[in-house]
Design an enzyme around this catalytic site. Structure first.
Site: not given
Ligand code: CMP
Length: 141
Positions: A9, A49, A112, A115, A126
């Site tokens: 990311k 998403y 984070n 993904h 995906e």
């Molecule tokens: P990812 O695995 O990319 O899939 C969906 C993403 O949504 C997840 O990682 C997080 O980065 C994001 N996400 C999930 N929960 C939250 C939250 N409570 N607040 C902000 N972002 C979130």
């Protein structure tokens, strides 16, 4: 042999972590079958998403994913989906096991760092979302 989708990311790219993250995959039984660095359009991030479109964090998630370039990869290996998820750690870095990518590098649940597909079925969807099959170098050794 499975394939799964991984995205480094914008926070991972900005903090110069591409090499360190790719090394985690290559050192742990996964090969890069396809790879592209790109700056996602808002439409592309929203489409990717779409399953989260009704979640309260959707707008924030899309804003973040278009805030800088990402690296999109198809990873290949035995049990690639679960293996990649084990290497990434929990979605929330404060809950991720020590030694995982998110425990070591991620700063928040929103930012984070990586993904990864959550199932083999979603992995196929995906990978197809980002790569035509001719760009996926499957089973080269
Ligand atoms: P990812 O695995 O990319 O899939 C969906 C993403 O949504 C997840 O990682 C997080 O980065 C994001 N996400 C999930 N929960 C939250 C939250 N409570 N607040 C902000 N972002 C979130």
């Amino acid at each position: 042999m499975e394939q799964t989708l991984s995205i480094i990311k914008p926070d991972g790219v900005k903090r110069n972590l591409i090499g360190k993250i790719v090394d985690r995959f290559e050192s742990n039984g996964l090969r890069i079958a396809a790879m592209e660095m790109k700056w996602l359009s808002r439409r592309e991030a929203e489409g990717f998403y779409a399953v989260h479109k009704d979640r309260p964090f959707f707008g924030e998630l899309v804003d973040f994913m278009v805030s800088g370039p990402v690296v999109v990869m198809a990873l290949e290996g035995e049990d690639a989906v679960v293996r990649n998820r084990d290497l990434m750690g929990a979605t929330n870095p404060s809950e991720a096991k020590a030694g995982t990518i998110r425990a070591d590098f991620a700063e928040s649940i929103g930012e984070n760092t990586v993904h990864g597909s959550d199932s083999l079925e979603n992995a196929k969807i995906e990978i197809n979302y980002f790569f035509p099959s001719t760009q996926v170098m499957s089973d080269i050794k």
